[in-house]
Design a protein around this motif. Structure first.
Motif, PDB file in Angstrom:
ATOM      1  N   GLU A  53      10.856  86.691  85.891  1.00  0.00           N
ATOM      2  CA  GLU A  53      11.119  86.250  87.266  1.00  0.00           C
ATOM      3  C   GLU A  53      12.490  86.743  87.722  1.00  0.00           C
ATOM      4  O   GLU A  53      13.476  86.638  86.998  1.00  0.00           O
ATOM      5  CB  GLU A  53      11.060  84.722  87.341  1.00  0.00           C
TER       6      GLU A  53
ATOM      7  N   THR B 177      16.868  84.722  88.459  1.00  0.00           N
ATOM      8  CA  THR B 177      16.884  83.542  87.598  1.00  0.00           C
ATOM      9  C   THR B 177      18.164  83.573  86.764  1.00  0.00           C
ATOM     10  O   THR B 177      18.681  84.640  86.461  1.00  0.00           O
ATOM     11  CB  THR B 177      15.641  83.560  86.682  1.00  0.00           C
TER      12      THR B 177
ATOM     13  N   TYR C 209      17.701  78.131  85.672  1.00  0.00           N
ATOM     14  CA  TYR C 209      17.741  77.981  87.122  1.00  0.00           C
ATOM     15  C   TYR C 209      16.819  79.027  87.740  1.00  0.00           C
ATOM     16  O   TYR C 209      17.037  80.224  87.571  1.00  0.00           O
ATOM     17  CB  TYR C 209      19.168  78.160  87.639  1.00  0.00           C
ATOM     18  N   ILE C 210      15.796  78.546  88.428  1.00  0.00           N
ATOM     19  CA  ILE C 210      14.806  79.428  89.046  1.00  0.00           C
ATOM     20  C   ILE C 210      14.860  79.202  90.545  1.00  0.00           C
ATOM     21  O   ILE C 210      14.796  78.055  91.009  1.00  0.00           O
ATOM     22  CB  ILE C 210      13.390  79.121  88.513  1.00  0.00           C
ATOM     23  N   PRO C 211      14.946  80.284  91.341  1.00  0.00           N
ATOM     24  CA  PRO C 211      15.017  80.103  92.789  1.00  0.00           C
ATOM     25  C   PRO C 211      13.713  79.513  93.336  1.00  0.00           C
ATOM     26  O   PRO C 211      12.625  79.810  92.841  1.00  0.00           O
ATOM     27  CB  PRO C 211      15.250  81.516  93.315  1.00  0.00           C
ATOM     28  N   ASN C 212      13.843  78.673  94.339  1.00  0.00           N
ATOM     29  CA  ASN C 212      12.689  78.065  94.980  1.00  0.00           C
ATOM     30  C   ASN C 212      12.416  78.815  96.281  1.00  0.00           C
ATOM     31  O   ASN C 212      12.801  78.382  97.353  1.00  0.00           O
ATOM     32  CB  ASN C 212      12.948  76.582  95.243  1.00  0.00           C
ATOM     33  N   CYS C 213      11.768  79.945  96.157  1.00  0.00           N
ATOM     34  CA  CYS C 213      11.523  80.791  97.328  1.00  0.00           C
ATOM     35  C   CYS C 213      10.151  80.550  97.943  1.00  0.00           C
ATOM     36  O   CYS C 213       9.951  80.799  99.116  1.00  0.00           O
ATOM     37  CB  CYS C 213      11.659  82.263  96.945  1.00  0.00           C
ATOM     38  N   GLY C 214       9.206  80.126  97.149  1.00  0.00           N
ATOM     39  CA  GLY C 214       7.881  79.775  97.628  1.00  0.00           C
ATOM     40  C   GLY C 214       7.215  80.808  98.503  1.00  0.00           C
ATOM     41  O   GLY C 214       7.236  82.003  98.227  1.00  0.00           O
ATOM     42  N   GLU C 215       6.620  80.354  99.567  1.00  0.00           N
ATOM     43  CA  GLU C 215       5.831  81.203 100.457  1.00  0.00           C
ATOM     44  C   GLU C 215       6.664  82.257 101.167  1.00  0.00           C
ATOM     45  O   GLU C 215       6.174  83.338 101.463  1.00  0.00           O
ATOM     46  CB  GLU C 215       5.094  80.346 101.469  1.00  0.00           C
TER      47      GLU C 215
ATOM     48  N   ARG D 219       9.134  84.033 100.051  1.00  0.00           N
ATOM     49  CA  ARG D 219       9.290  85.182  99.161  1.00  0.00           C
ATOM     50  C   ARG D 219       7.982  85.954  99.045  1.00  0.00           C
ATOM     51  O   ARG D 219       7.962  87.185  99.107  1.00  0.00           O
ATOM     52  CB  ARG D 219       9.741  84.718  97.796  1.00  0.00           C
ATOM     53  N   GLU D 220       6.884  85.247  98.877  1.00  0.00           N
ATOM     54  CA  GLU D 220       5.581  85.886  98.768  1.00  0.00           C
ATOM     55  C   GLU D 220       5.272  86.738  99.997  1.00  0.00           C
ATOM     56  O   GLU D 220       4.701  87.815  99.898  1.00  0.00           O
ATOM     57  CB  GLU D 220       4.474  84.848  98.559  1.00  0.00           C
TER      58      GLU D 220
END
Length: 90
Positions: free
Chosen positions: A60, A63, A76-82, A84-85
Motif C-alpha cells: 500500500e 503508509t 499508519y495507513i492513509p484513509n483515502c477511500g473512494e 483515491r479510487e
C-alpha cells in the motif's frame, strides 16, 4: 475466504534491524525507527519503496511504520477511500 498472511519473516527482519541499531548506537528506550512507503504519482506507475517492502511486505502506498525499542510497532495507513479510487483506478 480471506487467507491470513504470515508476516513472521518480516517481523524477524524488523527485530534484527532494531538489534543491529542497538549494537551500533547508544539508543534510548523511547527512540523510534520510522519506515515510510513509497508515494503514488500521476507520472509513473506505483512501485513500493524496497526497504519498506522488505521489512513489512506491505504494498500500500503512503503508509508508515514505527518501531520502538520496547517492542511496540504501529502501522499508519492513509484513509483515502473512494476519493483515491476515483483517481487511481479511473
Amino acid at each position: 475466504m480471506i487467507q491470513k498472511k504470515d508476516f513472521s519473516i518480516q517481523k524477524a527482519r524488523r527485530n534484527e534491524l532494531l538489534e543491529s541499531i542497538k549494537r551500533e548506537h547508544d539508543v534510548a528506550q523511547e527512540s523510534l525507527v520510522l519506515l515510510v512507503a513509497g508515494f503514488e504519482t500521476d507520472r509513473t506507475a506505483f512501485w513500493q519503496e524496497s526497504s519498506f517492502l522488505y521489512y513489512t511486505d506491505i504494498t500500500e502506498a503512503a503508509t508508515a511504520l514505527t518501531l520502538d525499542f520496547a517492542n511496540k510497532t504501529s502501522l499508519y495507513i492513509p484513509n483515502c477511500g473512494e476519493v483515491r479510487e476515483k483517481w487511481i483506478y479511473s
